[in-house]
Write a protein that holds these residues in place. Structure first.
Motif, PDB file in Angstrom:
ATOM      1  N   TYR A 161      23.786   5.733  -0.146  1.00  0.00           N
ATOM      2  CA  TYR A 161      24.357   4.591  -0.859  1.00  0.00           C
ATOM      3  C   TYR A 161      24.488   4.865  -2.354  1.00  0.00           C
ATOM      4  O   TYR A 161      25.542   4.630  -2.951  1.00  0.00           O
ATOM      5  CB  TYR A 161      23.509   3.341  -0.611  1.00  0.00           C
ATOM      6  CG  TYR A 161      24.110   2.104  -1.220  1.00  0.00           C
ATOM      7  CD1 TYR A 161      25.167   1.443  -0.593  1.00  0.00           C
ATOM      8  CD2 TYR A 161      23.637   1.597  -2.423  1.00  0.00           C
ATOM      9  CE1 TYR A 161      25.735   0.319  -1.156  1.00  0.00           C
ATOM     10  CE2 TYR A 161      24.189   0.464  -2.994  1.00  0.00           C
ATOM     11  CZ  TYR A 161      25.242  -0.170  -2.353  1.00  0.00           C
ATOM     12  OH  TYR A 161      25.812  -1.289  -2.921  1.00  0.00           O
ATOM     13  N   ALA A 168      19.203  -1.227  -0.311  1.00  0.00           N
ATOM     14  CA  ALA A 168      20.461  -0.706   0.225  1.00  0.00           C
ATOM     15  C   ALA A 168      20.272   0.123   1.490  1.00  0.00           C
ATOM     16  O   ALA A 168      21.211   0.318   2.245  1.00  0.00           O
ATOM     17  CB  ALA A 168      21.174   0.140  -0.835  1.00  0.00           C
ATOM     18  N   THR A 211      21.063   1.131  -8.208  1.00  0.00           N
ATOM     19  CA  THR A 211      21.383   0.309  -7.046  1.00  0.00           C
ATOM     20  C   THR A 211      20.113  -0.370  -6.561  1.00  0.00           C
ATOM     21  O   THR A 211      19.001   0.023  -6.918  1.00  0.00           O
ATOM     22  CB  THR A 211      21.983   1.142  -5.895  1.00  0.00           C
ATOM     23  OG1 THR A 211      21.054   2.151  -5.516  1.00  0.00           O
ATOM     24  CG2 THR A 211      23.295   1.783  -6.317  1.00  0.00           C
ATOM     25  N   ARG A 245      19.451   6.600   3.937  1.00  0.00           N
ATOM     26  CA  ARG A 245      20.552   5.660   3.689  1.00  0.00           C
ATOM     27  C   ARG A 245      20.603   5.254   2.222  1.00  0.00           C
ATOM     28  O   ARG A 245      21.678   5.047   1.663  1.00  0.00           O
ATOM     29  CB  ARG A 245      20.412   4.432   4.592  1.00  0.00           C
ATOM     30  CG  ARG A 245      20.769   4.714   6.043  1.00  0.00           C
ATOM     31  CD  ARG A 245      20.932   3.437   6.843  1.00  0.00           C
ATOM     32  NE  ARG A 245      19.747   2.611   6.845  1.00  0.00           N
ATOM     33  CZ  ARG A 245      18.827   2.605   7.814  1.00  0.00           C
ATOM     34  NH1 ARG A 245      18.964   3.402   8.855  1.00  0.00           N
ATOM     35  NH2 ARG A 245      17.799   1.798   7.737  1.00  0.00           N
TER      36      ARG A 245
END
Length: 167
Positions: free
Chosen positions: A151, A135, A131, A147
């Motif tokens: 995520y 994010a 990712t 976070r």
């Protein structure tokens, strides 16, 4: 030793000796699991202690959300073993010279093991999620790293459901 930990150990030992047919297959569409467990033993072995427990908690919550309709009953256990996590330094820049920058990616690596009551691994599904490091929001926010873990755990869980053929 905790009772629930024994199947995890058995799954780890058996995973190395899996027949080729048990690896990276998909499940029948109606498959239900008796439980879902997250094993962060490889992270604990690297001395990641409390951080590994954070990863376990976030991934357990994400799996509970994504597999809520698949838990309950006498089925096999889904064990997700986390073998690696990498949150790369992020300083607010997504591009370099107009192109993407691969160093701005976070990674969560592991494998899903579907284990019957006897401890036999019925299916093994390795998976790597990547990712964007942004994010977690603003890089200078102290809550950003947590976070990012949340995520990537959600991303991993959603793709695992697809990867197991339950979508």
């Amino acid at each position: 030793m905790l009772r629930w930990f024994r199947p995890l150990i058995a799954a780890a030992l058996l995973a190395a000796a899996l027949p080729a047919g048990a690896q990276d297959a998909t499940l029948p569409p109606g498959t239900r699991f008796s439980a879902i467990r997250v094993d962060v033993g490889p992270l604990l072995a690297r001395g990641l202690g409390p951080y590994a427990e954070t990863v376990r908690g976030e991934l357990q919550a994400a799996l509970a959300k994504n597999f809520a309709d698949r838990v309950g009953g006498p089925g096999p256990t889904l064990v997700v073993r986390v073998t690696g996590i990498s949150l790369n330094p992020y300083a607010g820049s997504e591009t370099r010279f107009g192109g993407g920058n691969a160093t701005n990616s976070d990674y969560l690596e592991g494998e899903a093991l579907v284990v019957d009551r006897a401890g036999t691994v019925l299916l093994r599904h390795p998976q790597l999620s990547a990712t964007n490091a942004s994010a977690g929001g603003a890089w200078y926010d102290p809550a950003s790293e947590r976070r990012r873990v949340t995520y990537i755990a959600g991303h991993y869980a959603a793709w695992l459901r697809r990867g197991l053929g339950l979508e």
